[in-house]
Design a protein around this motif. Sequence first.
Motif, PDB file in Angstrom:
ATOM      1  N   LEU A  80       0.758  -1.223   0.108  1.00  0.00           N
ATOM      2  CA  LEU A  80       0.453   0.291  -0.445  1.00  0.00           C
ATOM      3  C   LEU A  80       1.009   1.754   0.284  1.00  0.00           C
ATOM      4  CD1 LEU A  80      -2.448  -0.959   2.627  1.00  0.00           C
ATOM      5  CD2 LEU A  80      -3.503  -1.269   0.386  1.00  0.00           C
ATOM      6  N   LEU A  81       1.917   1.359   0.801  1.00  0.00           N
ATOM      7  CA  LEU A  81       2.474   2.525   0.877  1.00  0.00           C
ATOM      8  C   LEU A  81       4.269   1.959   0.484  1.00  0.00           C
ATOM      9  CD1 LEU A  81       1.398   3.526   4.400  1.00  0.00           C
ATOM     10  CD2 LEU A  81       0.582   4.371   2.121  1.00  0.00           C
ATOM     11  N   TYR A  82       4.284   0.989   0.626  1.00  0.00           N
ATOM     12  CA  TYR A  82       6.425   0.168   0.386  1.00  0.00           C
ATOM     13  C   TYR A  82       6.632   1.301  -1.176  1.00  0.00           C
ATOM     14  CZ  TYR A  82       9.828  -2.116   0.548  1.00  0.00           C
ATOM     15  OH  TYR A  82      10.990  -3.486   0.447  1.00  0.00           O
ATOM     16  N   HIS A  83       5.765   1.370  -1.449  1.00  0.00           N
ATOM     17  CA  HIS A  83       6.461   1.287  -3.634  1.00  0.00           C
ATOM     18  C   HIS A  83       7.121   3.058  -3.725  1.00  0.00           C
ATOM     19  CE1 HIS A  83       2.201   2.429  -4.008  1.00  0.00           C
ATOM     20  NE2 HIS A  83       2.391   2.602  -5.191  1.00  0.00           N
ATOM     21  N   ARG A  84       6.038   3.060  -2.546  1.00  0.00           N
ATOM     22  CA  ARG A  84       6.112   5.537  -2.158  1.00  0.00           C
ATOM     23  C   ARG A  84       7.127   5.788  -1.675  1.00  0.00           C
ATOM     24  NH1 ARG A  84      -0.617   6.402  -1.625  1.00  0.00           N
ATOM     25  NH2 ARG A  84      -0.971   5.179  -3.661  1.00  0.00           N
ATOM     26  N   TRP A  85       7.965   4.141  -1.177  1.00  0.00           N
ATOM     27  CA  TRP A  85       8.686   5.634   0.605  1.00  0.00           C
ATOM     28  C   TRP A  85       9.761   5.251  -0.887  1.00  0.00           C
ATOM     29  CZ3 TRP A  85       7.046   1.263   4.048  1.00  0.00           C
ATOM     30  CH2 TRP A  85       6.448   1.837   5.043  1.00  0.00           C
ATOM     31  N   SER A  86      10.925   5.883   0.025  1.00  0.00           N
ATOM     32  CA  SER A  86      12.320   5.612  -0.621  1.00  0.00           C
ATOM     33  C   SER A  86      13.307   4.346  -0.688  1.00  0.00           C
ATOM     34  CB  SER A  86      13.391   6.942   0.164  1.00  0.00           C
ATOM     35  OG  SER A  86      13.436   6.800   1.062  1.00  0.00           O
ATOM     36  N   ASP A  87      14.441   4.316  -1.680  1.00  0.00           N
ATOM     37  CA  ASP A  87      14.833   3.209  -1.127  1.00  0.00           C
ATOM     38  C   ASP A  87      15.685   2.475  -0.039  1.00  0.00           C
ATOM     39  OD1 ASP A  87      14.698   1.745  -3.618  1.00  0.00           O
ATOM     40  OD2 ASP A  87      16.671   2.306  -4.399  1.00  0.00           O
ATOM     41  N   ARG A  88      15.332   3.858   0.961  1.00  0.00           N
ATOM     42  CA  ARG A  88      16.992   3.876   2.756  1.00  0.00           C
ATOM     43  C   ARG A  88      15.120   4.172   3.148  1.00  0.00           C
ATOM     44  NH1 ARG A  88      20.391   8.401   4.333  1.00  0.00           N
ATOM     45  NH2 ARG A  88      21.595   6.869   6.120  1.00  0.00           N
ATOM     46  N   THR A  89      14.049   4.293   2.950  1.00  0.00           N
ATOM     47  CA  THR A  89      13.148   3.782   3.444  1.00  0.00           C
ATOM     48  C   THR A  89      12.544   2.760   3.731  1.00  0.00           C
ATOM     49  OG1 THR A  89      12.150   6.162   3.606  1.00  0.00           O
ATOM     50  CG2 THR A  89      10.691   4.625   4.552  1.00  0.00           C
ATOM     51  N   ARG A  90      12.406   2.293   2.856  1.00  0.00           N
ATOM     52  CA  ARG A  90      12.321   0.884   2.625  1.00  0.00           C
ATOM     53  C   ARG A  90      13.589  -0.098   3.219  1.00  0.00           C
ATOM     54  NH1 ARG A  90      11.176   0.243  -4.259  1.00  0.00           N
ATOM     55  NH2 ARG A  90       9.561   2.472  -3.957  1.00  0.00           N
ATOM     56  N   ALA A  91      14.628  -0.203   3.127  1.00  0.00           N
ATOM     57  CA  ALA A  91      15.443  -0.198   3.741  1.00  0.00           C
ATOM     58  C   ALA A  91      15.305  -0.490   5.340  1.00  0.00           C
ATOM     59  CB  ALA A  91      16.430  -0.254   3.439  1.00  0.00           C
ATOM     60  N   TRP A  92      14.664   0.807   5.958  1.00  0.00           N
ATOM     61  CA  TRP A  92      14.571   1.166   7.269  1.00  0.00           C
ATOM     62  C   TRP A  92      14.149  -0.222   7.835  1.00  0.00           C
ATOM     63  CZ3 TRP A  92      17.322   2.435  11.096  1.00  0.00           C
ATOM     64  CH2 TRP A  92      18.150   3.346  11.476  1.00  0.00           C
ATOM     65  N   VAL A  93      12.469  -0.217   6.418  1.00  0.00           N
ATOM     66  CA  VAL A  93      11.556  -0.876   7.416  1.00  0.00           C
ATOM     67  C   VAL A  93      12.063  -2.223   6.931  1.00  0.00           C
ATOM     68  CG1 VAL A  93       9.510  -1.565   6.901  1.00  0.00           C
ATOM     69  CG2 VAL A  93       9.770   1.027   6.754  1.00  0.00           C
ATOM     70  N   ASP A  94      12.471  -2.650   6.266  1.00  0.00           N
ATOM     71  CA  ASP A  94      13.430  -4.227   5.842  1.00  0.00           C
ATOM     72  C   ASP A  94      14.453  -4.218   6.987  1.00  0.00           C
ATOM     73  OD1 ASP A  94      10.911  -4.624   4.146  1.00  0.00           O
ATOM     74  OD2 ASP A  94      12.944  -4.085   2.351  1.00  0.00           O
ATOM     75  N   ALA A  95      14.636  -3.144   7.539  1.00  0.00           N
ATOM     76  CA  ALA A  95      15.536  -3.568   8.327  1.00  0.00           C
ATOM     77  C   ALA A  95      15.370  -4.177   9.797  1.00  0.00           C
ATOM     78  CB  ALA A  95      17.016  -3.114   8.100  1.00  0.00           C
ATOM     79  N   PHE A  96      13.966  -3.538  10.576  1.00  0.00           N
ATOM     80  CA  PHE A  96      13.405  -3.321  10.864  1.00  0.00           C
ATOM     81  C   PHE A  96      12.394  -4.702  10.729  1.00  0.00           C
ATOM     82  CE2 PHE A  96       9.653  -2.832  14.180  1.00  0.00           C
ATOM     83  CZ  PHE A  96      10.085  -2.691  15.444  1.00  0.00           C
ATOM     84  N   SER A  97      11.729  -5.083  10.488  1.00  0.00           N
ATOM     85  CA  SER A  97      10.454  -5.832  10.158  1.00  0.00           C
ATOM     86  C   SER A  97      11.425  -7.384  10.028  1.00  0.00           C
ATOM     87  CB  SER A  97       9.348  -6.109   8.659  1.00  0.00           C
ATOM     88  OG  SER A  97      10.688  -5.839   7.732  1.00  0.00           O
ATOM     89  N   VAL A  98      12.760  -7.887   9.208  1.00  0.00           N
ATOM     90  CA  VAL A  98      13.148  -8.791   9.201  1.00  0.00           C
ATOM     91  C   VAL A  98      13.455  -9.554  10.699  1.00  0.00           C
ATOM     92  CG1 VAL A  98      15.597  -8.106   9.592  1.00  0.00           C
ATOM     93  CG2 VAL A  98      15.061 -10.024   7.889  1.00  0.00           C
ATOM     94  N   PHE A  99      13.776  -8.962  11.684  1.00  0.00           N
ATOM     95  CA  PHE A  99      13.626  -9.504  13.394  1.00  0.00           C
ATOM     96  C   PHE A  99      12.274 -10.420  12.800  1.00  0.00           C
ATOM     97  CE2 PHE A  99      16.945  -5.807  13.488  1.00  0.00           C
ATOM     98  CZ  PHE A  99      18.301  -6.787  13.877  1.00  0.00           C
ATOM     99  N   ALA A 100      11.180 -10.232  12.609  1.00  0.00           N
ATOM    100  CA  ALA A 100       9.255 -10.679  12.840  1.00  0.00           C
ATOM    101  C   ALA A 100       9.996 -12.206  12.695  1.00  0.00           C
ATOM    102  CB  ALA A 100       8.664 -10.675  12.968  1.00  0.00           C
ATOM    103  N   LEU A 101      10.099 -11.889  11.306  1.00  0.00           N
ATOM    104  CA  LEU A 101      11.006 -12.927   9.608  1.00  0.00           C
ATOM    105  C   LEU A 101      11.911 -13.667  10.597  1.00  0.00           C
ATOM    106  CD1 LEU A 101      10.769 -14.938   7.902  1.00  0.00           C
ATOM    107  CD2 LEU A 101      12.211 -13.223   6.615  1.00  0.00           C
ATOM    108  N   LEU A 102      12.901 -13.738  10.994  1.00  0.00           N
ATOM    109  CA  LEU A 102      13.828 -14.551  11.814  1.00  0.00           C
ATOM    110  C   LEU A 102      13.797 -15.093  12.838  1.00  0.00           C
ATOM    111  CD1 LEU A 102      17.136 -12.068  11.673  1.00  0.00           C
ATOM    112  CD2 LEU A 102      17.323 -14.200  10.162  1.00  0.00           C
ATOM    113  N   PHE A 103      12.910 -14.472  13.810  1.00  0.00           N
ATOM    114  CA  PHE A 103      12.008 -15.351  14.933  1.00  0.00           C
ATOM    115  C   PHE A 103      11.006 -16.379  14.962  1.00  0.00           C
ATOM    116  CE2 PHE A 103       8.717 -15.528  17.619  1.00  0.00           C
ATOM    117  CZ  PHE A 103       9.199 -15.453  19.042  1.00  0.00           C
TER     118      PHE A 103
END
Length: 168
Positions: A80-103
């Motif tokens: 919904l919002l992801y494609h509108r963000w800059s690459d850096r903002t996407r990286a921040w969100v992905d770096a944070f959300s990857v912890f849920a995936l790792l768990f």
Amino acid sequence: MPGWIKAYVRIVERINYRVGRMAMYILFVMMGVLIWSSLSKITPLPANWTLETAQFAMVAYYMLGGPYSLQLDSNVRMDLLYHRWSDRTRAWVDAFSVFALLFYLGVLLYGAIESTSYSITYGERSPTAWRPYIAPIKIVMCVGIFLMLLQSIAFFFRDVAKIRGEEI
């Protein structure tokens, strides 16, 4: 980024690429089994092993192909919002959300190892007429989950590098 992180990402992605490319051919195995199943139904003795073999092939296909799919970024994402963000903002969100995936993958791997250990120890078999051993497909599942875990860590390293303004 340190050299060992770059080496880790390259090695993991090379392994997942090769495993994923080989896993693509499992689809043909599954198709062959299902064709044989269809053809054997017109004979007096239909094959009782085909359904379960096709199911095992499908599990191997998506468990071993999953890390490759993640690597190609062909996974499904709520966009919904992801494609509108800059690459850096996407990286921040992905770096944070990857912890849920790792768990999630860590818990999944723990359970898969426990289940595989049980299957090997007690010679667990399917409760069908064919009665195949279950341990081989559980081992494949453990390998697939482990490769997905390694790929997720590699994605984390890529995201951290992107946040720092670097590329791996």
